[in-house]
Enzyme design. Sequence first.
Site, mmCIF file in Angstrom:
data_model
loop_
_atom_site.group_PDB
_atom_site.id
_atom_site.type_symbol
_atom_site.label_atom_id
_atom_site.label_comp_id
_atom_site.label_asym_id
_atom_site.label_seq_id
_atom_site.Cartn_x
_atom_site.Cartn_y
_atom_site.Cartn_z
ATOM 1 N N HIS A 1 0.730 -1.076 -0.052
ATOM 2 C CA HIS A 1 -0.005 0.132 0.131
ATOM 3 C C HIS A 1 0.939 1.252 0.151
ATOM 4 O O HIS A 1 1.542 1.407 0.978
ATOM 5 C CB HIS A 1 -0.757 0.191 1.256
ATOM 6 N N CYS A 2 0.771 2.056 -1.163
ATOM 7 C CA CYS A 2 1.785 3.484 -1.136
ATOM 8 C C CYS A 2 0.981 4.456 -0.701
ATOM 9 O O CYS A 2 0.045 4.905 -1.397
ATOM 10 C CB CYS A 2 2.178 3.360 -2.698
#
Lengths: 224, 143
Positions: free
Chosen positions: A167-168
């Site tokens: 998850h960026c």
Amino acid sequence: MSAVMMTRKVRKWEKLPGKNTFCCDGRVMMARQKGVFYLTLFLIVGTCSLFFAFECPYLAIHLSPAIPVFAILLFFFVMAMLLRTSFSDPGVLPRALPEEATFIEMEIEATNGNVPAGQRPPPRIRNVQINGQIVKLKYCYTCKIFRPPRASHCSICDNCVDRFDHHCPWVGNCVGKRNYRYFYLFTLSLSLLTIYIFTFNIVHVVMRSVNSGFMKTLQDTPGT
Amino acid sequence: MAETHSLQDMRQQAAIAAKVFIQRDYTSGTVCHFQTKFPSELENRIDKQQFEETVRTLNNLYAEAEKLGGSSYLEGCLACLTAYTIFLCMETHYEKVLKKIAKFIQEQNDKIYAPRGLLLTDPIERGLRVVEVTIFEDRSLGR
């Protein structure tokens, strides 16, 4: 029957149980926390606008007009990739509907047998053979499915994502199967853009220093 | 997706007896391939050959969708050069085949499965994990 036809059809994204936010009638799909994404946008747009405002006139005249043109193209590519990564679906797996969840639970109970109360139930694993190798598929308690190979559950977005990478927060979305290509191109093109701008900043400062001395150059070009 | 389909009406009237889930077959890798094993719940509803033919055609369609050839390579290169803005105008090869699959499932439901009180759900609705077969109560036995 006619009453059912009159009401607006409920869209899939409205019913999705994960923690995503949707815009533009479901065309845009992002995670809930968007603060860092706005920071990313600000940094990229800010740096590039400083470059275009201060460096490009000098470089276009003294070196070549192709330099700012290429920089603009690269900038648009970076922005397109960033927006594509942030706004697209990473490959979210829909949760199991109640009937499927019960079916899977019955299957698990059949394999594990009766567990006496008080004992911890064994982990829910399904073994599948892929090209001769045994791979264990884990069960997701939130989504009530056996995750396909390389899928993982994102706790921030509360979804199982196929081929989940990470998850960026910078992009404000998960990176999974469906947006990996755009994420990779974004990081690659952003690196290129950064190197390009840095190189031409150096070139600009050097060229000015040759003419008027280093300290004066720094005074003349605060944007650099 | 079926909007105002006659099968939806049928569903509202008929009760669902059971659902069977055809799982993915991973023996030849992670390509999208469903098991062709005939589930026992469908034994007295549909012909085994017919069902296996449906699943086999479905598998072939998915293989076609995921096929990497010259045309998909060119499509990818062209898209990359235009920063993927070209997909605002045209569909990817994969999306085109997915539409074909949706049409195929619709046809199969209309011609073969609905008359037998069954309904196939497009696997894309379930994240390409299962093919869901809904078995409706057989009212004809009650007569």
